[in-house]
Scaffold this motif. Structure first.
Motif, short mmCIF file in Angstrom:
data_model
loop_
_atom_site.label_atom_id
_atom_site.label_comp_id
_atom_site.label_asym_id
_atom_site.label_seq_id
_atom_site.Cartn_x
_atom_site.Cartn_y
_atom_site.Cartn_z
N LEU A 154 0.80 -1.04 0.12
CA LEU A 154 0.07 0.05 0.04
C LEU A 154 0.95 1.25 0.09
O LEU A 154 0.63 2.30 -0.87
CB LEU A 154 -0.88 0.14 1.19
CG LEU A 154 -1.96 0.86 1.49
CD1 LEU A 154 -2.81 1.33 0.12
CD2 LEU A 154 -2.98 0.78 2.55
N ASP A 155 1.93 1.31 0.62
CA ASP A 155 2.71 2.27 0.96
C ASP A 155 3.52 2.42 -0.51
O ASP A 155 3.62 3.74 -1.12
CB ASP A 155 3.95 2.12 1.93
CG ASP A 155 4.76 3.17 2.16
OD1 ASP A 155 4.25 4.27 2.53
OD2 ASP A 155 6.23 3.31 1.95
N ASN A 156 3.59 1.39 -1.20
CA ASN A 156 4.43 1.56 -2.36
C ASN A 156 3.23 2.23 -3.47
O ASN A 156 3.77 2.99 -4.30
CB ASN A 156 4.80 0.18 -2.94
CG ASN A 156 6.43 0.00 -2.76
OD1 ASN A 156 7.04 0.96 -2.59
ND2 ASN A 156 6.78 -1.29 -2.64
N GLU A 157 2.23 1.63 -3.22
CA GLU A 157 1.15 2.20 -4.18
C GLU A 157 1.02 3.90 -4.25
O GLU A 157 0.85 4.71 -5.07
CB GLU A 157 -0.19 1.63 -4.11
CG GLU A 157 -1.21 2.25 -4.73
CD GLU A 157 -2.78 1.59 -4.24
OE1 GLU A 157 -2.85 0.55 -3.82
OE2 GLU A 157 -3.59 2.40 -4.34
N LEU A 158 1.19 4.29 -2.75
CA LEU A 158 1.00 5.68 -2.50
C LEU A 158 2.19 6.61 -3.02
O LEU A 158 2.24 7.74 -3.01
CB LEU A 158 0.63 6.25 -1.22
CG LEU A 158 -0.88 5.35 -0.66
CD1 LEU A 158 -1.08 5.56 1.02
CD2 LEU A 158 -1.94 5.61 -1.52
N LYS A 159 3.30 5.72 -3.25
CA LYS A 159 4.58 6.62 -3.60
C LYS A 159 4.17 7.19 -5.02
O LYS A 159 4.92 8.21 -5.47
CB LYS A 159 5.79 5.69 -3.80
CG LYS A 159 6.29 5.50 -2.40
CD LYS A 159 7.57 4.73 -2.65
CE LYS A 159 8.19 4.48 -1.36
NZ LYS A 159 8.96 3.07 -1.10
N GLY A 160 3.16 6.52 -5.80
CA GLY A 160 3.02 6.85 -7.29
C GLY A 160 2.25 8.07 -7.42
O GLY A 160 1.69 8.60 -8.53
N ARG A 161 1.52 8.71 -6.16
CA ARG A 161 1.05 9.78 -6.63
C ARG A 161 1.63 11.06 -6.84
O ARG A 161 2.70 11.43 -6.13
CB ARG A 161 -0.03 10.44 -5.09
CG ARG A 161 -0.75 11.55 -5.21
CD ARG A 161 -1.76 11.83 -4.17
NE ARG A 161 -2.48 12.90 -4.42
CZ ARG A 161 -3.48 13.62 -3.58
NH1 ARG A 161 -3.31 13.36 -2.27
NH2 ARG A 161 -4.17 14.36 -4.01
N VAL A 162 1.20 11.74 -7.99
CA VAL A 162 1.97 12.90 -8.28
C VAL A 162 1.12 14.35 -8.45
O VAL A 162 0.09 14.14 -8.40
CB VAL A 162 2.61 12.97 -9.77
CG1 VAL A 162 3.60 11.94 -9.68
CG2 VAL A 162 1.59 12.31 -10.80
N TYR A 163 1.93 15.20 -8.16
CA TYR A 163 1.03 16.55 -8.07
C TYR A 163 0.73 17.21 -9.52
O TYR A 163 1.57 17.11 -10.29
CB TYR A 163 2.04 17.64 -7.43
CG TYR A 163 1.39 19.00 -7.60
CD1 TYR A 163 0.41 19.58 -6.83
CD2 TYR A 163 1.93 20.22 -8.34
CE1 TYR A 163 -0.22 20.83 -6.82
CE2 TYR A 163 1.45 21.14 -8.47
CZ TYR A 163 0.76 21.65 -7.91
OH TYR A 163 0.06 22.88 -7.86
N THR A 164 -0.59 17.62 -9.63
CA THR A 164 -1.12 18.24 -10.85
C THR A 164 -1.66 19.45 -10.35
O THR A 164 -2.56 19.47 -9.42
CB THR A 164 -1.74 17.37 -11.75
OG1 THR A 164 -2.86 16.83 -10.92
CG2 THR A 164 -1.30 16.44 -12.46
#
Ligand code: FEO
Length: 170
Positions: A154-164
């Motif tokens: 889950l932590d790895n998945e949340l690393k993928g959030r990028v700012y737009t």
């Protein structure tokens, strides 16, 4: 010129959005200290979005020749012990922000301020998305967060959030 009450509420909203950014930076720091870089990243991005929200309200007052009054930003005061605590506090906070925006909308509607109502439409939609995201995070954490492997993924998945940047331009 905008209605006095509407202007007052938008000035309060600027402060609340900056507070939201502070709150989420605090959450990001908490997760960073726990070694959960993905959760930390998720809230760092969220904090950037909140700063954008504050700036959009600020710009709206400027564009309407209204005075912007910046107030003291409160210290985030949410106790965080369990890993799920910030997620639950985040959802409660977003529900609170939704109520604030509804109150501005109501004040604008009372004085037939269609321009502000239209401006707020974007935020109303945005709040819907933010509440949904908060719910989803809590659900995932409850399902997978108690298992170390699940938490790692889950932590790895949340690393993928990028700012737009926000889609609203004013
Ligand atoms: Fe700016 Fe999360 O509301």
């Amino acid at each position: 010129m905008l209605d006095k009450k509407v202007t007052e509420l938008i000035n309060v909203q600027i402060n609340k959005e900056f507070y939201s950014a502070y709150l989420y930076l605090n959450f990001a720091n908490f997760y960073k200290s726990k070694g959960l870089d993905g959760f930390s990243n998720w809230y760092m991005v969220q904090a950037q979005e909140e700063k954008d929200h504050a700036m959009l309200y600020l710009k709206y007052l400027q564009n309407n020749n209204e005075e912007v009054i910046l107030d003291v930003v409160e210290k985030p005061a949410i106790s965080m012990e369990k890993l799920i605590d910030p997620l639950k506090a985040g959802l409660a906070h977003e529900e609170y922000v939704t109520d604030l925006i509804n109150t501005i909308y109501d004040a604008a509607q009372n004085v037939k301020d269609f321009r502000t109502m239209q401006f707020l439409d974007w935020f109303i939609k945005e709040q819907g998305e933010e509440e949904t995201n908060s719910h989803e995070l809590i659900t995932k954490m409850e399902l997978f967060g108690t298992d170390p492997k699940g938490l790692y993924m889950l932590d790895n998945e949340l690393k993928g959030r990028v700012y737009t940047p926000p889609s609203l331009i004013i």
